[in-house]
Design an enzyme around this catalytic site. Sequence first.
Site, PDB file in Angstrom:
ATOM      1  N   GLU A 163       0.798  -1.233   0.000  1.00 42.65           N
ATOM      2  CA  GLU A 163       0.000   0.000   0.000  1.00 42.65           C
ATOM      3  C   GLU A 163       0.827   1.277   0.000  1.00 42.65           C
ATOM      4  O   GLU A 163       0.627   2.174   0.831  1.00 42.65           O
ATOM      5  CB  GLU A 163      -0.996  -0.011   1.167  1.00 42.65           C
ATOM      6  CG  GLU A 163      -2.004  -1.130   1.038  1.00 42.65           C
ATOM      7  CD  GLU A 163      -3.259  -0.977   1.887  1.00 42.65           C
ATOM      8  OE1 GLU A 163      -3.303  -0.055   2.721  1.00 42.65           O
ATOM      9  OE2 GLU A 163      -4.193  -1.769   1.692  1.00 42.65           O
ATOM     10  N   GLU A 177      -5.362  -8.640   0.010  1.00 45.85           N
ATOM     11  CA  GLU A 177      -6.176  -8.264   1.173  1.00 45.85           C
ATOM     12  C   GLU A 177      -7.594  -8.007   0.703  1.00 45.85           C
ATOM     13  O   GLU A 177      -7.812  -7.485  -0.395  1.00 45.85           O
ATOM     14  CB  GLU A 177      -5.659  -6.989   1.868  1.00 45.85           C
ATOM     15  CG  GLU A 177      -4.439  -7.207   2.722  1.00 45.85           C
ATOM     16  CD  GLU A 177      -3.981  -5.955   3.461  1.00 45.85           C
ATOM     17  OE1 GLU A 177      -4.841  -5.161   3.902  1.00 45.85           O
ATOM     18  OE2 GLU A 177      -2.763  -5.767   3.581  1.00 45.85           O
TER      19      GLU A 177
HETATM   20  C1  BG6 Z   1      -4.619  -2.443   4.811  1.00 49.05           C
HETATM   21  C2  BG6 Z   1      -3.287  -2.688   5.428  1.00 49.05           C
HETATM   22  O1  BG6 Z   1      -4.699  -1.104   4.560  1.00 49.05           O
HETATM   23  O2  BG6 Z   1      -5.767  -2.698   5.520  1.00 49.05           O
HETATM   24  C3  BG6 Z   1      -3.311  -3.538   6.680  1.00 49.05           C
HETATM   25  O3  BG6 Z   1      -2.385  -3.218   4.509  1.00 49.05           O
HETATM   26  C4  BG6 Z   1      -4.526  -3.169   7.501  1.00 49.05           C
HETATM   27  O4  BG6 Z   1      -2.106  -3.344   7.342  1.00 49.05           O
HETATM   28  C5  BG6 Z   1      -5.765  -3.503   6.685  1.00 49.05           C
HETATM   29  O5  BG6 Z   1      -4.584  -3.768   8.750  1.00 49.05           O
HETATM   30  C6  BG6 Z   1      -7.058  -3.291   7.416  1.00 49.05           C
HETATM   31  O6  BG6 Z   1      -7.122  -1.975   7.902  1.00 49.05           O
HETATM   32  P1  BG6 Z   1      -7.453  -1.682   9.410  1.00 49.05           P
HETATM   33  O7  BG6 Z   1      -7.246  -0.230   9.607  1.00 49.05           O
HETATM   34  O8  BG6 Z   1      -8.853  -2.097   9.605  1.00 49.05           O
HETATM   35  O9  BG6 Z   1      -6.491  -2.491  10.189  1.00 49.05           O
END
Ligand code: BG6
Length: 467
Positions: free
Chosen positions: A166, A366
Amino acid sequence: MDYKNLKPFPEGFLWGASSSAYQCEGAYLEEGRTLSVSDTAPVPEGTTNFNDGVDHYHRFKEDIALMAEMGFKEFRFSIAWPRIIPQGAGEVNEVAVKHYHDVIDECLKYGIEPVVTLYHFDLPQVLQDKYGGWASRQCIDDFVEYCRVCYKEYGSKVKYFLTINEQNMMALFQGAQYGSEKNQWQANHHMLVAQAKAMILCHEMAPNAKVGPAPNITAIYPASSSPEDNLAAMDWDQLRNRLFLDTAVFGTYPEALLNWWTDKGIAPDITEQDLEDLKNGNPDFIAFNYYGAGTVKYINEEDGKKIKSDTANFMGGLMTYPGMSSAVSNPLQEKTSYGMGIDPIGLRVTLRQLWERYHLPLIITENGCGVPDKLEEDGTIHDDYRIDYLRRHIKACQEAITDGVQLFGYSPWSAFDLISTHQGITKRYGFIYVNRDEFDLKDMKRIRKDSFFWYKKVCESNGADLD
Ligand code: BG6
């Protein structure tokens, strides 16, 4: 378009899930590790910091065994730069090197492909203090040297390396730290060059491995059918998505964006050598994180400046660029209790756009449903909302595959509960529950959620059984 029959997921499709070092390992000052910039950043009141994580550093064998039980074909995790090279540059920490060998070997023992992120938000704090981190060109060389250690050690075992997680979210939402927009895009440029050089080096040192970027990519919808909003969506797509993928894949900045920056006097300084490196650094695939599509409307310079951007919920991309676009909440999009969009069709649109623009194999690194889970008295966790979320997104993947998209893996966030970037441990994403609270570490016991048993069927049936 609707299909009568969907194509099956391809043979050898990589089913698994993801994590990142600083959010799960704990052991933050053990065995030579130093602080990263994520460890020192303030966390919102009432939420834990990352120090203890979910103790994955010590419990990785137990965690990987549970993933094997689910039938994982891959596990995405990141290597911590501040563990491998505690001073950011120079001496290598052999204990840490061995640790990640052990993690990789444990995955391979079960036939789980390690998908390794080289950099996931964890710049060694020492480099931030020494020369301002990515603001300095020195960071390019230090990052490449760190990658050299990783390729030398793990390049014969790891088939998939991800360069930087990211970069676009860091550039857009943490850019203010650089003091001016010009510096913000200069620091981002350094990271782009570092990534290109890391890809070149991977091909030289680990010819059997593949390497690719891992930005957060999402389709951008115009808030209305007005021509202005359509142009704004196209512009935001350039800044949020194409800036990071056109440079990685074609080695060139999106033209309109560069012209806009030049007009505003904030374009980064780009050397001939940088252009050469960007051209020569070629990804073998694109990994991307997807949570929900963004929606924008046009906003002029004057009105834009009056709006205070809300950067708290960066996932929703709530950001205003005066003279270009302003992100808006989409009333037609479902949302989680944290306000994150739930948009499986947006995933299909995103997959289509990426495939049709770049024609490189894709892997989703993700995607997921972050909400508080309830541990029942009988020790069960009924996360049917997560199952529903994932089922719909996997179906969208299958539709995209039927459209012709070459997708080779699905690695949602996250394998087990870990510390959210903004909402502590309360916001959980995992298939495996970790028994700890914000400030009470309890016993950190691992407990299978309902989604664990459901995803096991998905993995074992290669996506054919989504019921
Ligand atoms: C992504 C990141 O932006 O989203 C992760 O790569 C992150 O590190 C994930 O944990 C979920 O976001 P959040 O803020 O809910 O943890």
